[in-house]
Scaffold this motif. Structure first.
Motif, PDB file in Angstrom:
ATOM      1  N   GLU A   1       0.830  -1.200   0.000  1.00 23.36           N
ATOM      2  CA  GLU A   1       0.000   0.000   0.000  1.00 23.36           C
ATOM      3  C   GLU A   1       0.867   1.253   0.000  1.00 23.36           C
TER       4      GLU A   1
ATOM      5  N   LYS B   1      -5.192   1.142  -1.608  1.00 22.96           N
ATOM      6  CA  LYS B   1      -5.736   0.250  -0.596  1.00 22.96           C
ATOM      7  C   LYS B   1      -5.868  -1.119  -1.244  1.00 22.96           C
TER       8      LYS B   1
ATOM      9  N   THR C   1      -7.161  -4.792  -1.662  1.00 24.85           N
ATOM     10  CA  THR C   1      -8.458  -5.409  -1.410  1.00 24.85           C
ATOM     11  C   THR C   1      -8.521  -6.017  -0.015  1.00 24.85           C
ATOM     12  N   SER C   2      -9.577  -5.685   0.691  1.00 25.00           N
ATOM     13  CA  SER C   2      -9.792  -6.223   2.033  1.00 25.00           C
ATOM     14  C   SER C   2      -9.749  -7.745   1.992  1.00 25.00           C
ATOM     15  N   GLY C   3      -9.086  -8.318   2.961  1.00 27.41           N
ATOM     16  CA  GLY C   3      -9.000  -9.770   3.039  1.00 27.41           C
ATOM     17  C   GLY C   3      -7.681 -10.334   2.574  1.00 27.41           C
TER      18      GLY C   3
ATOM     19  N   GLU D   1      -4.793  -9.886   3.774  1.00 28.08           N
ATOM     20  CA  GLU D   1      -3.994 -10.329   4.916  1.00 28.08           C
ATOM     21  C   GLU D   1      -4.519 -11.638   5.510  1.00 28.08           C
TER      22      GLU D   1
ATOM     23  N   SER E   1      -6.263  -5.483  -7.081  1.00 23.22           N
ATOM     24  CA  SER E   1      -6.201  -4.103  -6.582  1.00 23.22           C
ATOM     25  C   SER E   1      -5.295  -3.244  -7.457  1.00 23.22           C
TER      26      SER E   1
END
Length: 86
Positions: free
Chosen positions: A52, A58, A60-62, A64, A79
């Motif tokens: 990032e 940002k 993509t959520s998830g 990690e 992303s």
């Protein structure tokens, strides 16, 4: 770094941000899971943070919480592609 993250680049990031040395070929092996290499969600969070910062996006959520290197690369590269198309 290009607009996509590769297995060799992921291996370098895992070493620098998660403190885990992994051969890129092992990461690319079908069915490989981060648990096998001793990489947990905190280690992946460090890698996500680095990406990032480098790319100003940002991820993509998830990402990690990805269980496999292939899943992680798919999320991150999605992303990066979205940012490139913006």
């Amino acid at each position: 770094m290009s607009n996509t993250l590769s297995y060799p680049e992921l291996a370098v990031l895992l070493q620098s941000r998660a403190g885990v040395t992994v051969d890129p070929g092992d990461l690319a092996r079908p069915g490989a899971e981060f648990d096998t290499f001793g990489v947990d969600s905190l280690g992946l969070l460090g890698v996500v943070g680095e990406l990032e910062n480098r790319h100003g996006l940002k991820v993509t959520s998830g990402a990690e919480s990805a269980k496999t290197p292939a899943e992680f690369l798919e999320l991150v590269n999605s992303s990066l592609a979205t940012k490139a198309g913006a």
